[in-house]
Write a protein that holds these residues in place. Sequence first.
Motif, PDB file in Angstrom:
ATOM      1  N   UNK A   1      55.603  -4.635  41.538  1.00  0.00           N
ATOM      2  CA  UNK A   1      56.641  -4.394  42.547  1.00  0.00           C
ATOM      3  C   UNK A   1      56.082  -4.064  43.924  1.00  0.00           C
ATOM      4  N   UNK A   2      55.063  -3.227  43.989  1.00  0.00           N
ATOM      5  CA  UNK A   2      54.476  -2.863  45.280  1.00  0.00           C
ATOM      6  C   UNK A   2      53.849  -4.072  45.953  1.00  0.00           C
ATOM      7  N   UNK A   3      53.165  -4.913  45.168  1.00  0.00           N
ATOM      8  CA  UNK A   3      52.526  -6.107  45.728  1.00  0.00           C
ATOM      9  C   UNK A   3      53.573  -7.109  46.213  1.00  0.00           C
ATOM     10  N   UNK A   4      54.634  -7.296  45.442  1.00  0.00           N
ATOM     11  CA  UNK A   4      55.681  -8.244  45.837  1.00  0.00           C
ATOM     12  C   UNK A   4      56.388  -7.778  47.107  1.00  0.00           C
ATOM     13  N   UNK A   5      56.640  -6.477  47.222  1.00  0.00           N
ATOM     14  CA  UNK A   5      57.241  -5.952  48.454  1.00  0.00           C
ATOM     15  C   UNK A   5      56.312  -6.175  49.652  1.00  0.00           C
ATOM     16  N   UNK A   6      55.017  -6.042  49.412  1.00  0.00           N
ATOM     17  CA  UNK A   6      54.016  -6.329  50.449  1.00  0.00           C
ATOM     18  C   UNK A   6      54.109  -7.796  50.882  1.00  0.00           C
ATOM     19  N   UNK A   7      54.231  -8.705  49.914  1.00  0.00           N
ATOM     20  CA  UNK A   7      54.372 -10.122  50.236  1.00  0.00           C
ATOM     21  C   UNK A   7      55.664 -10.387  51.009  1.00  0.00           C
ATOM     22  N   UNK A   8      56.705  -9.676  50.664  1.00  0.00           N
ATOM     23  CA  UNK A   8      57.980  -9.842  51.348  1.00  0.00           C
ATOM     24  C   UNK A   8      57.831  -9.583  52.843  1.00  0.00           C
ATOM     25  N   UNK A   9      57.014  -8.604  53.207  1.00  0.00           N
ATOM     26  CA  UNK A   9      56.775  -8.302  54.620  1.00  0.00           C
ATOM     27  C   UNK A   9      55.961  -9.402  55.303  1.00  0.00           C
ATOM     28  N   UNK A  10      55.070 -10.065  54.547  1.00  0.00           N
ATOM     29  CA  UNK A  10      54.209 -11.099  55.135  1.00  0.00           C
ATOM     30  C   UNK A  10      54.914 -12.435  55.301  1.00  0.00           C
ATOM     31  N   UNK A  11      55.965 -12.648  54.533  1.00  0.00           N
ATOM     32  CA  UNK A  11      56.790 -13.855  54.631  1.00  0.00           C
ATOM     33  C   UNK A  11      56.032 -15.167  54.375  1.00  0.00           C
ATOM     34  N   UNK A  12      55.390 -15.313  53.203  1.00  0.00           N
ATOM     35  CA  UNK A  12      54.879 -16.633  52.835  1.00  0.00           C
ATOM     36  C   UNK A  12      56.051 -17.572  52.597  1.00  0.00           C
ATOM     37  N   UNK A  13      55.787 -18.856  52.523  1.00  0.00           N
ATOM     38  CA  UNK A  13      56.862 -19.845  52.401  1.00  0.00           C
ATOM     39  C   UNK A  13      57.338 -20.023  50.971  1.00  0.00           C
ATOM     40  N   UNK A  14      56.571 -19.519  50.008  1.00  0.00           N
ATOM     41  CA  UNK A  14      56.998 -19.517  48.600  1.00  0.00           C
ATOM     42  C   UNK A  14      56.000 -18.687  47.806  1.00  0.00           C
ATOM     43  N   UNK A  15      56.430 -18.269  46.620  1.00  0.00           N
ATOM     44  CA  UNK A  15      55.541 -17.639  45.659  1.00  0.00           C
ATOM     45  C   UNK A  15      55.521 -18.511  44.406  1.00  0.00           C
ATOM     46  N   UNK A  16      54.316 -18.820  43.925  1.00  0.00           N
ATOM     47  CA  UNK A  16      54.147 -19.625  42.719  1.00  0.00           C
ATOM     48  C   UNK A  16      53.962 -18.671  41.536  1.00  0.00           C
ATOM     49  N   UNK A  17      54.786 -18.812  40.512  1.00  0.00           N
ATOM     50  CA  UNK A  17      54.699 -17.938  39.342  1.00  0.00           C
ATOM     51  C   UNK A  17      54.831 -18.773  38.075  1.00  0.00           C
ATOM     52  N   UNK A  18      54.465 -18.189  36.931  1.00  0.00           N
ATOM     53  CA  UNK A  18      54.596 -18.903  35.660  1.00  0.00           C
ATOM     54  C   UNK A  18      55.307 -18.072  34.596  1.00  0.00           C
TER      55      UNK A  18
END
Length: 408
Positions: free
Chosen positions: A81-98
Amino acid sequence: MNKPELLMPAGNLEKLKYALHYGADAVYLGTTDYSLRNVTKGETITQDNLNECIKIAHDMNTNVYVTINIYAHNKDINALPEYVEYLSDLKPDAIIFSDIGVGSLIKKYAPEIPLHLSTQANTCNYASAQAWHDFGVARIILARELSLPEIEEIKIKVPSLELEVFIHGSLCISYSGRCLMSDYMTDNTRKSNQGGCAQPCRWKYYLMEENRPGEYFQVNEDNNGSYIMNSKDLCLAEHIKEFIDIGIDSFKVEGRTKSLYYVAVVARTYKKIIDKILKNEKVDYLSQIRELKTAGNRGFTTNFILGKPESKDYDYETSKGKAGLKFLGTSLSDRIIDGNLLTRARNQIKLNDLVEWITPNNSYTGTIEHIINKHGEKVEVANTNDEVFLNIPEKLDDYRWAILRSKG
């Protein structure tokens, strides 16, 4: 005609820059803690420089997709959760997950970031594709076990879903890369589904019979050797138009652990092919595949695209990639001074070597007429990582991203 995206790997910060300058429309990358590729060479991508990576790409009007494609254990889920919230602030164009649990966490903590489903989710049919689309996935990176007609049917049945296919690079022997061999062969110290694959499918194997300890018998197939799980590399250069015609949205190249030279040459080549097809111009596939062979490869296969792979689709001689040309150097400057360019040697460069300079849009063959070290002295050899001035033709462009290679 639909213009597909060319998606290149960015194993480190330097490779990211070369991928974008040599033609990528987007890059995929990941930090070592949540990615399936633990890259250790060069300026690795970490949580500290991830923002810089995204900014570089966005400044060039290109996209960045961040991977969280490990198969997560409880300890990983607790930290996500902490890492994903960090990514939310950086605004990548997508997240790849499996992993569906990881996907649910991304939806909860970064709902504005599009979801791309990894090839490791093994999506092989339109029912699965539709179910994942209903879950909230914007794009699926299809399983590499699909034929062209199967891919086309998925596109027809789920037209609002973006589809991404692998077109080039190494292939796993296991189903869509979901392999446990590395875990077993390394006593769980190199977990393949958590970014630590030791590539045991490339190892050379022998048999030992229970009642004959210490006696090793070579495993042969077609009398060619014992690399029976060592697939040739994927190369779908000659089938790009077919993918464009059925509406594929993104062409993906494997290789976050491959060399800078590989990233640049492969991006440059596929960009040329795609651009010519979109302009309805003839593509010289023979020369383009010859160019792709200058980068590391184990020989080429079309994998499942045209049917089931056969014996000829495996390399039985060696696990190491072959390269037709030697990567010699990269530019360290965006301008030439008195006909010379400051260059970092990536392999040994010798006086009078016949070489080829390439840039994103140009190339030139010539001879190394002089090598000048940083003290202004003329020398006969530049060794790996030496910074030297080399003569370079003025008619080349984009000097900052020039690459030097041997001329075969």
